[in-house]
Design a protein around this motif. Sequence first.
Motif, short mmCIF file in Angstrom:
data_model
loop_
_atom_site.label_atom_id
_atom_site.label_comp_id
_atom_site.label_asym_id
_atom_site.label_seq_id
_atom_site.Cartn_x
_atom_site.Cartn_y
_atom_site.Cartn_z
N GLU A 77 0.85 -1.20 0.00
CA GLU A 77 0.00 0.00 0.00
C GLU A 77 0.88 1.24 0.00
N ILE A 78 0.51 2.19 -0.85
CA ILE A 78 1.32 3.40 -1.02
C ILE A 78 0.47 4.63 -0.72
N PRO A 79 0.94 5.52 0.17
CA PRO A 79 0.19 6.75 0.48
C PRO A 79 0.30 7.76 -0.66
N PRO A 80 -0.61 8.73 -0.75
CA PRO A 80 -0.63 9.71 -1.84
C PRO A 80 0.70 10.42 -2.07
N GLU A 81 1.37 10.84 -0.98
CA GLU A 81 2.61 11.61 -1.12
C GLU A 81 3.74 10.81 -1.79
N LYS A 82 3.64 9.46 -1.75
CA LYS A 82 4.65 8.63 -2.41
C LYS A 82 4.08 7.92 -3.64
N GLY A 83 2.86 8.39 -4.02
CA GLY A 83 2.23 7.85 -5.22
C GLY A 83 2.17 8.94 -6.28
N PHE A 84 0.96 9.43 -6.55
CA PHE A 84 0.78 10.49 -7.55
C PHE A 84 0.71 11.87 -6.93
N GLY A 85 1.05 11.95 -5.66
CA GLY A 85 1.08 13.24 -4.98
C GLY A 85 -0.25 13.65 -4.36
N LYS A 86 -0.17 14.63 -3.48
CA LYS A 86 -1.39 15.17 -2.87
C LYS A 86 -2.04 16.17 -3.82
N ARG A 87 -3.33 16.37 -3.64
CA ARG A 87 -4.02 17.33 -4.48
C ARG A 87 -3.58 18.74 -4.11
N ASP A 88 -3.33 19.55 -5.14
CA ASP A 88 -2.89 20.93 -4.94
C ASP A 88 -3.93 21.87 -5.51
N ARG A 89 -4.55 22.71 -4.65
CA ARG A 89 -5.62 23.63 -5.08
C ARG A 89 -5.11 24.66 -6.09
N LYS A 90 -3.79 24.92 -6.04
CA LYS A 90 -3.23 25.91 -6.95
C LYS A 90 -3.24 25.42 -8.40
N LEU A 91 -3.40 24.09 -8.56
CA LEU A 91 -3.41 23.51 -9.90
C LEU A 91 -4.82 23.44 -10.48
N ILE A 92 -5.81 24.07 -9.78
CA ILE A 92 -7.18 24.17 -10.32
C ILE A 92 -7.35 25.59 -10.87
N LYS A 93 -7.51 25.71 -12.17
CA LYS A 93 -7.57 27.01 -12.83
C LYS A 93 -8.95 27.26 -13.44
#
Length: 344
Positions: A77-93
Amino acid sequence: MVKVEKGDVIKLRYTGRIKETGEIFDTTDEEIAKQAGIYKENGVYGPVPIAVGAGHVLQGLDEALEGLEVGKKYEIEIPPEKGFGKRDRKLIKTFTLGQFRRQGIIPFPGMPVEIETEGGRKLKGRVLTVSGGRVRVDFNHPYAGKHLVYEVEIVEKVEDPIEKVKGMIELRLPRVDANKVIIEVGEKDVVVDFTPVLDEVDRGTLALGEILLESDLKFLGYEEITFKPNVEELLKPPEEAEAETETTEEKVEGQEKTEEAEPAETTEATEETTETTQEEKPVEEKEEGEEPKEEAEKVEEKKEKPKKKTRKSTKGRKTRRTTTKKTTSKKKTKAAEEKEEKSE
């Protein structure tokens, strides 16, 4: 019991799914890919070769492989930070609806889009909402913030140096037959010759593969890495590449002709040397020996065409003839004097 260590080259089977939904997003198994609806016609399936610790798989999976045993199956099992990363609100445009319509695009929620920034960078995103003339696009990875579960099996740990290099070729250039590639491995140097497969792969794809391979081979400990042809040669325009090939062929032909001519010249020189030696040898013997004058004269008479180097003997003959004439004259003079005395 063989365990995996950082830096090892292994062959790995795996299937990755999203923990929250059970969705399968990646697999090395062809049948599972078809069942999950993620099968790709041009995809390559089967155990994948990777170098542990080189970043060939997600960080969490890469780290978890260390210490596992070859031949066993594991669930990781892999947590988000070592997978595809955490969601970043700054990347919602947010964009205006008109910006899409001017490009002939009618956006809707869930639609994948690609936006080019002012700097020329292309970003892939997914439409979240379309409302009030505004469109919200999420540029986070689709699986960002998700927990991942991998089912893995380490099929093999590769030990042979050449097979390790082949494994990296299969990883970076899966369409290339690594068995046709010529590989020479030293302690700290490696030569990879792609000449036998040049007609089977796009030159640009091969150039990109070499760039990635160089990084992989350095990770494996090689300090001097040589590719044939190299990236610069692969990226040259076809006209230049053809001109260089013709020039190289002409040089090779010239060298071959020179090499063929050299032995003939050497043979001729050897024959001349032999003839000279044979001509000079008799003269040397005559000069050193003390033969009677009569025998020397007979030898000279037998020769049809006297050699230049026998002129000394010829001069000797002339001298002897002159001497004989002088002696005859003296005898005639003496005889005349005796006759006169008798007359008196």
